[in-house]
Write a protein that holds these residues in place. Structure first.
Motif, PDB file in Angstrom:
ATOM      1  N   GLU A 134       0.797  -1.235   0.000  1.00 44.89           N
ATOM      2  CA  GLU A 134       0.000   0.000   0.000  1.00 44.89           C
ATOM      3  C   GLU A 134       0.832   1.288   0.000  1.00 44.89           C
ATOM      4  OE1 GLU A 134       1.340  -0.271   3.836  1.00 44.89           O
ATOM      5  OE2 GLU A 134       0.130   1.500   3.410  1.00 44.89           O
ATOM      6  N   ASN A 135       2.111   1.190   0.349  1.00 43.92           N
ATOM      7  CA  ASN A 135       2.902   2.424   0.399  1.00 43.92           C
ATOM      8  C   ASN A 135       3.538   2.790  -0.951  1.00 43.92           C
ATOM      9  OD1 ASN A 135       3.614   4.602   1.984  1.00 43.92           O
ATOM     10  ND2 ASN A 135       5.513   3.688   2.740  1.00 43.92           N
ATOM     11  N   HIS A 136       3.588   1.841  -1.889  1.00 45.76           N
ATOM     12  CA  HIS A 136       4.229   2.156  -3.170  1.00 45.76           C
ATOM     13  C   HIS A 136       3.582   3.364  -3.841  1.00 45.76           C
ATOM     14  CE1 HIS A 136       6.020  -2.136  -3.807  1.00 45.76           C
ATOM     15  NE2 HIS A 136       6.932  -1.299  -3.357  1.00 45.76           N
ATOM     16  N   ASP A 137       2.240   3.361  -3.885  1.00 41.70           N
ATOM     17  CA  ASP A 137       1.581   4.453  -4.620  1.00 41.70           C
ATOM     18  C   ASP A 137       1.837   5.801  -3.964  1.00 41.70           C
ATOM     19  OD1 ASP A 137      -0.089   2.909  -2.814  1.00 41.70           O
ATOM     20  OD2 ASP A 137      -1.633   4.391  -3.172  1.00 41.70           O
ATOM     21  N   ARG A 138       1.879   5.820  -2.616  1.00 40.75           N
ATOM     22  CA  ARG A 138       2.142   7.084  -1.910  1.00 40.75           C
ATOM     23  C   ARG A 138       3.570   7.566  -2.196  1.00 40.75           C
ATOM     24  NH1 ARG A 138       0.055  10.795  -0.262  1.00 40.75           N
ATOM     25  NH2 ARG A 138       1.134  11.065   1.705  1.00 40.75           N
ATOM     26  N   ILE A 139       4.500   6.620  -2.137  1.00 45.20           N
ATOM     27  CA  ILE A 139       5.909   6.998  -2.340  1.00 45.20           C
ATOM     28  C   ILE A 139       6.092   7.604  -3.735  1.00 45.20           C
ATOM     29  CG2 ILE A 139       8.268   6.100  -2.607  1.00 45.20           C
ATOM     30  CD1 ILE A 139       7.517   3.923  -0.497  1.00 45.20           C
ATOM     31  N   PHE A 140       5.556   6.939  -4.732  1.00 43.10           N
ATOM     32  CA  PHE A 140       5.752   7.425  -6.104  1.00 43.10           C
ATOM     33  C   PHE A 140       4.994   8.736  -6.338  1.00 43.10           C
ATOM     34  CE2 PHE A 140       8.272   4.440  -8.643  1.00 43.10           C
ATOM     35  CZ  PHE A 140       8.534   3.490  -7.668  1.00 43.10           C
ATOM     36  N   ALA A 141       3.802   8.838  -5.746  1.00 36.59           N
ATOM     37  CA  ALA A 141       3.044  10.091  -5.909  1.00 36.59           C
ATOM     38  C   ALA A 141       3.792  11.238  -5.234  1.00 36.59           C
ATOM     39  CB  ALA A 141       1.647   9.935  -5.327  1.00 36.59           C
ATOM     40  N   CYS A 142       4.296  11.006  -4.016  1.00 36.33           N
ATOM     41  CA  CYS A 142       5.017  12.072  -3.302  1.00 36.33           C
ATOM     42  C   CYS A 142       6.309  12.448  -4.030  1.00 36.33           C
ATOM     43  CB  CYS A 142       5.344  11.658  -1.867  1.00 36.33           C
ATOM     44  SG  CYS A 142       3.897  11.611  -0.805  1.00 36.33           S
ATOM     45  N   ALA A 143       6.873  11.500  -4.759  1.00 35.73           N
ATOM     46  CA  ALA A 143       8.112  11.792  -5.492  1.00 35.73           C
ATOM     47  C   ALA A 143       7.833  12.590  -6.767  1.00 35.73           C
ATOM     48  CB  ALA A 143       8.820  10.490  -5.838  1.00 35.73           C
ATOM     49  N   GLY A 144       6.569  12.717  -7.145  1.00 36.20           N
ATOM     50  CA  GLY A 144       6.242  13.555  -8.307  1.00 36.20           C
ATOM     51  C   GLY A 144       5.638  12.808  -9.479  1.00 36.20           C
ATOM     52  N   PHE A 145       5.426  11.499  -9.344  1.00 34.46           N
ATOM     53  CA  PHE A 145       4.750  10.788 -10.436  1.00 34.46           C
ATOM     54  C   PHE A 145       3.304  11.264 -10.516  1.00 34.46           C
ATOM     55  CE2 PHE A 145       8.407   8.137 -10.381  1.00 34.46           C
ATOM     56  CZ  PHE A 145       8.433   7.465 -11.593  1.00 34.46           C
ATOM     57  N   LYS A 146       2.811  11.387 -11.730  1.00 33.74           N
ATOM     58  CA  LYS A 146       1.467  11.966 -11.921  1.00 33.74           C
ATOM     59  C   LYS A 146       0.398  10.879 -12.078  1.00 33.74           C
ATOM     60  CE  LYS A 146       2.563  16.465 -12.470  1.00 33.74           C
ATOM     61  NZ  LYS A 146       3.709  16.328 -11.575  1.00 33.74           N
ATOM     62  N   THR A 147       0.760   9.760 -12.710  1.00 37.38           N
ATOM     63  CA  THR A 147      -0.263   8.763 -13.031  1.00 37.38           C
ATOM     64  C   THR A 147       0.089   7.404 -12.442  1.00 37.38           C
ATOM     65  OG1 THR A 147      -0.578   9.940 -15.098  1.00 37.38           O
ATOM     66  CG2 THR A 147      -1.592   7.765 -14.946  1.00 37.38           C
ATOM     67  N   TRP A 148      -0.873   6.845 -11.721  1.00 39.20           N
ATOM     68  CA  TRP A 148      -0.696   5.514 -11.110  1.00 39.20           C
ATOM     69  C   TRP A 148      -1.644   4.543 -11.784  1.00 39.20           C
ATOM     70  CZ3 TRP A 148      -3.474   3.990  -5.983  1.00 39.20           C
ATOM     71  CH2 TRP A 148      -3.169   2.660  -5.661  1.00 39.20           C
ATOM     72  N   ARG A 149      -1.086   3.450 -12.270  1.00 42.42           N
ATOM     73  CA  ARG A 149      -1.915   2.389 -12.841  1.00 42.42           C
ATOM     74  C   ARG A 149      -1.543   1.057 -12.194  1.00 42.42           C
ATOM     75  NH1 ARG A 149      -1.478   5.094 -18.255  1.00 42.42           N
ATOM     76  NH2 ARG A 149      -3.298   6.459 -18.173  1.00 42.42           N
ATOM     77  N   CYS A 150      -2.410   0.080 -12.364  1.00 44.93           N
ATOM     78  CA  CYS A 150      -2.139  -1.243 -11.782  1.00 44.93           C
ATOM     79  C   CYS A 150      -2.065  -2.294 -12.883  1.00 44.93           C
ATOM     80  CB  CYS A 150      -3.262  -1.640 -10.831  1.00 44.93           C
ATOM     81  SG  CYS A 150      -3.228  -0.712  -9.302  1.00 44.93           S
ATOM     82  N   TYR A 151      -1.275  -3.312 -12.630  1.00 46.55           N
ATOM     83  CA  TYR A 151      -1.349  -4.499 -13.494  1.00 46.55           C
ATOM     84  C   TYR A 151      -1.950  -5.635 -12.674  1.00 46.55           C
ATOM     85  CZ  TYR A 151       3.191  -5.539 -11.213  1.00 46.55           C
ATOM     86  OH  TYR A 151       4.204  -5.748 -10.301  1.00 46.55           O
ATOM     87  N   ARG A 152      -2.691  -6.493 -13.362  1.00 46.79           N
ATOM     88  CA  ARG A 152      -3.349  -7.608 -12.647  1.00 46.79           C
ATOM     89  C   ARG A 152      -2.310  -8.532 -12.017  1.00 46.79           C
ATOM     90  NH1 ARG A 152      -7.051  -9.495 -17.516  1.00 46.79           N
ATOM     91  NH2 ARG A 152      -5.726  -7.994 -18.592  1.00 46.79           N
ATOM     92  N   TYR A 153      -2.630  -9.054 -10.862  1.00 48.39           N
ATOM     93  CA  TYR A 153      -1.676  -9.931 -10.167  1.00 48.39           C
ATOM     94  C   TYR A 153      -2.366 -11.122  -9.500  1.00 48.39           C
ATOM     95  CZ  TYR A 153       2.656 -11.128  -7.770  1.00 48.39           C
ATOM     96  OH  TYR A 153       3.804 -11.781  -7.346  1.00 48.39           O
TER      97      TYR A 153
END
Ligand SMILES: Cc1ncc(COP(=O)(O)O)c(C=O)c1O
Length: 408
Positions: A134-153
């Motif tokens: 759950e922390n990956h999306d926060r880390i990348f967003a806080c680092a400045g990434f604009k778009t978050w997508r998921c791949y099926r797992y």
């Protein structure tokens, strides 16, 4: 009027919120299965014997001082970390095509790596597994990434890897995007691709312009063997695919609050290394200036001393075996109780976590009625199951699936 008027309260972080609820629970036989911390079979935190030994050596060494490290950290540590990850026969190591940057845990490595990708390579889209840490999306967003997508797992029906879906989503991933891949002991599912599935994933990265950012937080805790668990990164290195890999020493050395990690980077052209290093040093200087020395020194001391390194591998294997045993015991107990559903996945999954497949309603009931706390996603930490809570956990699962039948 305050400068801080109108600041909304942030969404609570579930693991901290549940830890607090657990602490407030007055029942004395309560069980916390939410945190990703290893416990002994007596349910106690574990300081690895080899770490205790290295700490004693460290404290006796009168020649040591507490001067600043450089922004990139202690080389004896970063080299040991890269070697642990890639293996000392890796072409990346032999041909000097790697960089190691010391960090504050793998969280810190993910953050400095993500910031670097935004600032210096103009990346703005990243993909994580669904479900994922759950922390990956926060880390990348806080680092400045604009778009978050998921791949099926995860295939939630079979509680197995949806490899077809994963491959399809990666194949269709946007060019120039960053793909976060967990190396082993996937959090939260405990499900890893097989070696031949990783080979297929690797081929995709050879043929497509997407950037792999690995997270290696559990090397050795999935199979009990650090080489087996590093298969995918070593495969990528062998294929000369450039990548970032965040490494954690929190769990595998039991040094959680020392905040020690490493960012391993492989490059195609070693001539690029001085420029990359200079930018990391520049950025880190502006973030926290330099990392800490004590834990890096202790880990370097262990990894660069053959008998101590062997002892560490033994400690790690013991931890992995204890977790495997807890998996088998829990499954056996659920089977003996004739618990509705199929529980094979508990022993098929690897590493510290298990995605049990319980519903949020069942999870909530387990906490309320049995004082056994799991995450809403159904994730439990297998490393927190020990002799004195095993029966209570099995009883809680058995009761909640009978009380709220589903779907397993
Ligand atoms: C997948 C994953 N990445 C990163 C981390 C953070 O590790 P660290 O303590 O090294 O920052 C965790 C910890 O639970 C994790 O499970």
């Amino acid at each position: 009027m305050s400068f801080f008027d109108n600041i909304p309260t942030a969404h609570p972080v579930e693991i901290y919120y549940l830890r607090e609820t657990f602490t407030q629970d007055p029942f004395n036989k309560k069980v916390l299965l939410t945190l990703g911390n290893y416990r002994t079979d007596e349910g106690e935190p574990y300081v690895l014997p080899v770490v205790k030994h290295a700490e004693r050596v460290y404290h006796k060494d009168e020649s040591l001082n507490l001067e600043y490290l450089t922004p990139l950290g202690m080389e004896s540590f970063t080299n040991a970390a890269v070697t642990l990850l890639l293996g000392n026969t890796s072409p990346a190591i032999i041909k000097n095509k790697y960089i190691g940057v010391q960090s504050y845990g793998s969280t810190g490595a993910l953050r400095i790596g993500a910031e670097y990708l935004v600032r210096h390579t103009a990346k703005d889209t990243f993909y994580t597994s669904n479900p994922g840490y759950e922390n990956h999306d926060r880390i990348f967003a806080c680092a400045g990434f604009k778009t978050w997508r998921c791949y099926r797992y995860l295939d939630t029906k079979t509680i197995k890897l949806d490899f077809k879906g994963m491959l399809e989503d990666l194949r269709n991933a946007e060019d120039n995007s960053v793909i976060v891949l967990q190396v082993c002991g996937h959090n939260p599912t405990g499900i890893d691709p097989t070696e031949s599935q990783w080979d297929e994933v690797a081929q995709l990265f050879v043929s497509k312009r997407i950037f792999p950012f690995f997270d290696c937080t559990y090397q050795g805790l999935a199979s009990g063997d650090v080489n087996t668990d590093a298969y995918v990164v070593r495969k990528f290195a062998e294929l000369n695919v450039e990548f970032f890999c965040a490494q954690s020493f929190s769990k595998i050395f039991g040094m959680y609050n020392e905040r020690i990690g490493n960012l391993t980077i492989t490059v195609k052209d070693p001539e690029l290394i001085p420029a990359i290093n200079s930018q990391f040093a520049f950025d880190i200087r502006a973030m926290y200036s330099s990392p800490t020395g004590r834990s890096a020194r202790i880990i370097a001391h262990i990894c660069n001393n053959a008998p101590l390194y062997q002892q560490w591998l033994g400690n790690l294997k013991d931890m992995a075996l204890r977790i495997k045993k807890a998996r088998m015991q829990l499954k056996e107990m659920l089977d003996n109780m004739e618990t509705p559903g199929v529980w094979e996945h508990l022993v098929d999954q690897v590493g510290m976590f298990s995605y049990t497949g319980l519903t949020p309603e069942q999870v909530e009931y387990m906490a309320r009625k049995h004082h056994v706390y799991a995450l809403t996603s159904s994730r439990i930490c297998m490393a927190a199951i020990c002799s004195n809570n095993l029966y209570q956990v099995a009883m809680a699962i058995n009761d909640c699936v009978r009380k709220f039948p589903k779907i397993n």
